[in-house]
Design a protein around this motif. Structure first.
Motif, PDB file in Angstrom:
ATOM      1  N   GLY A  66       0.693  -1.208  -0.028  1.00  0.00           N
ATOM      2  CA  GLY A  66      -0.058   0.030   0.126  1.00  0.00           C
ATOM      3  C   GLY A  66       0.879   1.258   0.021  1.00  0.00           C
TER       4      GLY A  66
ATOM      5  N   ASN B 137       2.034   3.589   4.454  1.00  0.00           N
ATOM      6  CA  ASN B 137       1.082   2.806   3.791  1.00  0.00           C
ATOM      7  C   ASN B 137      -0.359   3.588   3.730  1.00  0.00           C
ATOM      8  N   TYR B 138      -0.703   3.513   2.429  1.00  0.00           N
ATOM      9  CA  TYR B 138      -1.768   4.460   2.060  1.00  0.00           C
ATOM     10  C   TYR B 138      -3.076   3.379   2.002  1.00  0.00           C
ATOM     11  N   ARG B 139      -2.982   2.184   2.334  1.00  0.00           N
ATOM     12  CA  ARG B 139      -4.175   1.518   2.294  1.00  0.00           C
ATOM     13  C   ARG B 139      -4.811   1.205   3.427  1.00  0.00           C
ATOM     14  N   SER B 140      -4.100   0.705   4.550  1.00  0.00           N
ATOM     15  CA  SER B 140      -4.657  -0.053   5.476  1.00  0.00           C
ATOM     16  C   SER B 140      -4.440   0.663   6.939  1.00  0.00           C
TER      17      SER B 140
ATOM     18  N   GLY C  58      -3.115   6.792   5.510  1.00  0.00           N
ATOM     19  CA  GLY C  58      -4.108   7.094   4.744  1.00  0.00           C
ATOM     20  C   GLY C  58      -5.053   8.192   5.580  1.00  0.00           C
TER      21      GLY C  58
ATOM     22  N   GLN D  74      -7.010  -4.937  -3.046  1.00  0.00           N
ATOM     23  CA  GLN D  74      -7.279  -4.332  -1.623  1.00  0.00           C
ATOM     24  C   GLN D  74      -8.906  -4.381  -1.417  1.00  0.00           C
TER      25      GLN D  74
ATOM     26  N   THR E 299      -2.655  -7.860   4.523  1.00  0.00           N
ATOM     27  CA  THR E 299      -2.436  -6.474   4.050  1.00  0.00           C
ATOM     28  C   THR E 299      -3.257  -6.163   2.881  1.00  0.00           C
ATOM     29  N   ARG E 300      -4.085  -7.060   2.530  1.00  0.00           N
ATOM     30  CA  ARG E 300      -5.156  -6.676   1.367  1.00  0.00           C
ATOM     31  C   ARG E 300      -6.257  -5.967   1.885  1.00  0.00           C
TER      32      ARG E 300
ATOM     33  N   VAL F 267      -8.125  -3.021   4.139  1.00  0.00           N
ATOM     34  CA  VAL F 267      -8.237  -1.695   4.321  1.00  0.00           C
ATOM     35  C   VAL F 267      -8.504  -1.374   5.909  1.00  0.00           C
TER      36      VAL F 267
END
Length: 759
Positions: free
Chosen positions: A91, A550-553, A580, A659, A713-714, A716
């Motif tokens: 991410g 990490n911009y995802r989770s 995020g 994600q 880590t997929r 959010v």
């Protein structure tokens, strides 16, 4: 890493040419030793402070606020070194940064797209990157056609093929992996009927003309088909030995009944088997066999095909026929002193008939399971998978097998001795086809470090794109591809020096990856080249970048996933932070047993809330849980228009790069087997540690932890992990990712002790 002697002999065999490493071909060095050469000349990209300031100003104007590169991303984008390695965590926005690097090289530094190649691992990721590239260039008002974008962004294999087609005599060469109804996926080791037909034809021809191969196949077939022995001290043997005399009295009638079923199914008698019912002594009592194979000097007993009624019994018998036959099988396993083949079903009989009849259509007619593999496969499929693994690690099959420790291979040495005969003959048979056929591994070897003279023949138009190479997902690279990549870079450098002898050759390599997401070791990939980048791609200066945002989770997801992989050897200093802006409230990763009710309830809740969902499975039992508990909602969601669908169902391996708001991870990530031959291949390829005899096994024990990391880590904001209870996975020699789940942290909630619906 230089081309090994195995690779050089392999390359020289392709066209009968002598090979010698070019002056600029890398030589292998052990980690920590000084490199005796440089793959790149001493030069830097002309990214002056003023130009960097201008680029940042343009980005501030053209990119939305949330898409502005971070300081670490700018370090990657502005790298001046000819060699750059970027550790990009899950991410971290690596694809966007990679596209921005491409823009800077082309638009601001003036490098033609014809001199640049961006390499992605799959066709799907290639499509995604092309889309991202075109959108970014549009923001800078740079017109780029789809054809230009496709010419710049390639997979390793699509960049290789035009090079091969330009060589004398190979303009129309076909690739074995793409024949017939093949997926075209070069990493798919399954073979289809068109491919199998070619393998069968070569097998039959070799069987007829090579007595040594025929003898090895005969020994291998007998070893494979022979009923596995049981110790007389085995509890099941002791229990059934008591009824030996009773079983012997009913045996002839039982044989009549079973043989009648095989006859009516059209599978008996079998050509090549004398239907001679001989009597053998088992634990002092007379029992019967159904036939004898003179070619193998083996006796044959027919089993009860699973298609028959399991409750079927003889008149007046207390046990079913299946139970009576199980008693006989156990007694034969413990007390039969003759070579014995036990055919459990009609399909085994048909395959054995094909093998004994020498049918080129049916092939060898028996399965083989190499130690360490999860299941057996038809012999030629097993040949292809094992040979592909050896070649993926940059080794010649026959030479590598000759160098293996036969004692380490154990019973598998018969298999590999036969493979060492078959594989060179098969590759020769492919080249004799009209037009010729080659495997991808052969093509990579043809243009790898073992055969620099072939690269020298390529036209400039096919070497120029390898002047500046940007590789995504570099942690999944294999030694075979590394050899081709280094050889291509070396040839681009050589030509640049010839064109301008007084100037440094401007060639470069930028690699982006995450060693924690390396999950393809079973097909030959290795994190070694990422972890030892500076030794494997030596340059006068190397830029190292760590993308840790990490911009995802949300942070709990990150902490849970990173906790699992902490024991794994990795690049130092890795720790991701949630960056995020609009992340959901923090929730811990919930670990549960196979709780179908919980799975159904949570899935429906997230679906009602409009969340995107990934359901990731590991095995057949996980799919059955899906079928039993949530298949209805998955099917209903699938009836929606594509853009409105919320649920995606796939394996963990297939989910890389994806994600979802909520992830449901079904099944544990485990490694239970040991693979002697892969350990040997790792040793020969130099991927094992000094004196390490289980290099591959050790790598796989790390990989199961990384696989769980990828799955978690997929997510959010929400992750639910359904695993068997601890008592089911606490087996000797089994590495289970879920065993790393702590009970005293805030980022995991282990609910397995609160009741488990495992079934």
């Amino acid at each position: 890493m230089s081309s090994s002697p195995f690779l050089q002999r392999w390359a020289s065999r392709l066209f009968g040419e002598k090979t010698a490493p070019a002056d600029n071909t890398p030589a292998r060095v052990d980690e920590g030793e000084p490199a005796p050469f440089m793959l790149f000349d001493d030069w830097k990209f002309a990214l002056t402070p003023g130009l960097r300031k201008r680029i940042k100003a343009d980005a501030a104007q053209r990119l939305p606020e949330h898409a502005q590169p971070s300081a670490a991303q700018w370090k990657m984008i502005f790298s001046q070194a000819p060699a750059t390695t970027v550790m990009a965590g899950a991410g971290s926005g690596k694809s966007t940064s990679l596209a921005m690097r491409l823009l800077v090289m082309h638009h601001y530094l003036g490098y033609s797209l014809d001199s640049i190649t961006v390499i992605t691992f799959t066709r799907e990721s290639r499509k995604d990157f092309i889309k991202k590239m075109v959108q970014l260039f549009d923001l800078w008002e740079i017109n780029i056609s789809n054809g230009q974008a496709q010419g710049t962004v390639r997979t390793f294999h699509s960049r290789l093929l035009p090079q091969v087609h330009s060589l004398p005599g190979l303009a129309d060469v076909r690739v074995f992996e793409t024949l017939g109804a093949g997926t075209g996926n070069p990493f798919d080791l399954r073979i289809n009927e068109a491919q199998r037909s070619l393998m069968n034809a070569c097998y039959s021809e070799l069987l007829n003309r090579d007595p040594d191969f025929r003898a090895r196949i005969g020994a291998l077939r007998l070893h494979t088909l022979r009923l596995k022995r049981l110790s007389p001290e085995h509890p099941e043997v002791k229990k059934r030995a008591v009824v030996t005399e009773l079983a012997a009295r009913r045996d002839e009638e039982l044989c009549d009944l079973i043989e009648d079923h095989w006859y009516r199914a059209g599978v008996w008698p079998i050509e090549g088997i004398e239907p001679d019912r001989r009597t053998v002594s088992i634990n002092g009592s007379p029992f019967h066999c159904h036939g004898y194979i003179a070619e193998l000097d083996a006796w044959v007993v027919l089993g009860l095909d699973p298609a028959q009624n399991p409750q079927m019994s003889r008149p007046g018998a207390k046990l079913s026929v299946r139970a009576e036959w199980a008693v006989k099988r156990t007694l034969f396993q413990a007390f039969c002193d003759k070579p014995l083949i036990w055919l459990d079903n009609y399909d085994e009989g048909r395959r054995l008939w094909g093998a004994l009849a020498g049918s080129s259509v049916s092939g060898p007619g028996f399965d083989y399971q190499v130690a360490g593999d999860q299941a057996g496969a038809p012999l030629l499929d097993a040949f292809f998978a094992s040979a592909s693994f050896i070649e993926n690690l940059g080794l010649d099959v026959a030479s590598a097998i000759a160098a293996m420790d036969a004692d380490a291979l154990g019973p598998d040495r018969l298999f590999f001795q036969a493979l060492a005969h078959f594989w060179p003959a098969f590759n020769q048979a492919l080249r004799q086809q009209t037009p010729p056929i080659m495997t991808y591994n052969t093509l990579f070897a043809l243009l790898g470090e073992g055969a620099p003279q072939h690269l020298e023949r390529l036209p400039d138009a096919l070497i120029a794109p390898m002047t500046h190479v940007l590789v995504d997902e570099f942690q999944d690279i294999s030694p075979q591809i590394v050899s081709w990549l280094r050889a291509s870079l070396a040839e681009a450098r050589r030509r640049a020096r010839v064109a301008q002898p007084s100037q440094a050759a401007q060639t470069s390599l930028l690699c982006v990856g995450d060693d924690w997401q390396s999950i393809y070791g079973w097909r030959g990939s290795s994190t070694h080249y990422f972890l030892a980048f500076e030794q494997e791609f030596p340059a006068s200066s190397t830029t190292r970048v760590l993308l840790s945002d990490n911009y995802r989770s949300q942070q709990m997801i990150i902490d849970a996933a990173e906790h699992l992989v902490r024991p794994v050897r990795s690049l130092p200093g890795k720790k991701a932070s949630a960056a995020g802006v609009h992340l959901p409230p923090a929730t811990a990763v919930q670990v549960l047993g196979r709780d179908g009710q919980h799975l159904s309830q949570r899935l429906r809740e997230h679906h009602r809330q409009g969340h995107s969902v990934l359901i990731l499975f590991r095995g057949v039992s996980d799919k059955s849980l899906i079928d039993n508990e949530v298949n209805e909602i998955i099917l209903a969601d699938g009836q929606r228009p594509i853009e409105q669908r919320q649920i995606r169902l796939m394996s963990v391996h297939s989910a890389k790069g994806l994600q979802a708001d909520a992830v449901f991870l079904l099944g544990d990530c485990t490694y239970a087997a040991s693979s002697p031959y892969r350990n040997e291949v790792y040793r020969l390829a130099g991927l094992a540690g000094t004196g390490q005899v289980d290099g591959y096994d050790a790598a796989q024990r790390d990989e199961v932890l990384r696989l769980a990391y990828v799955g978690i880590t997929r997510a959010v904001g929400h992750c639910y992990w359904y695993v068997p209870p601890p008592t089911r996975r606490e087996q000797a020699g089994v590495t289970a990712a879920s065993a790393r789940v702590p009970n005293d942290t805030v980022f995991f909630t282990d609910l397995r002790s609160q009741g488990d619906a495992f079934s």
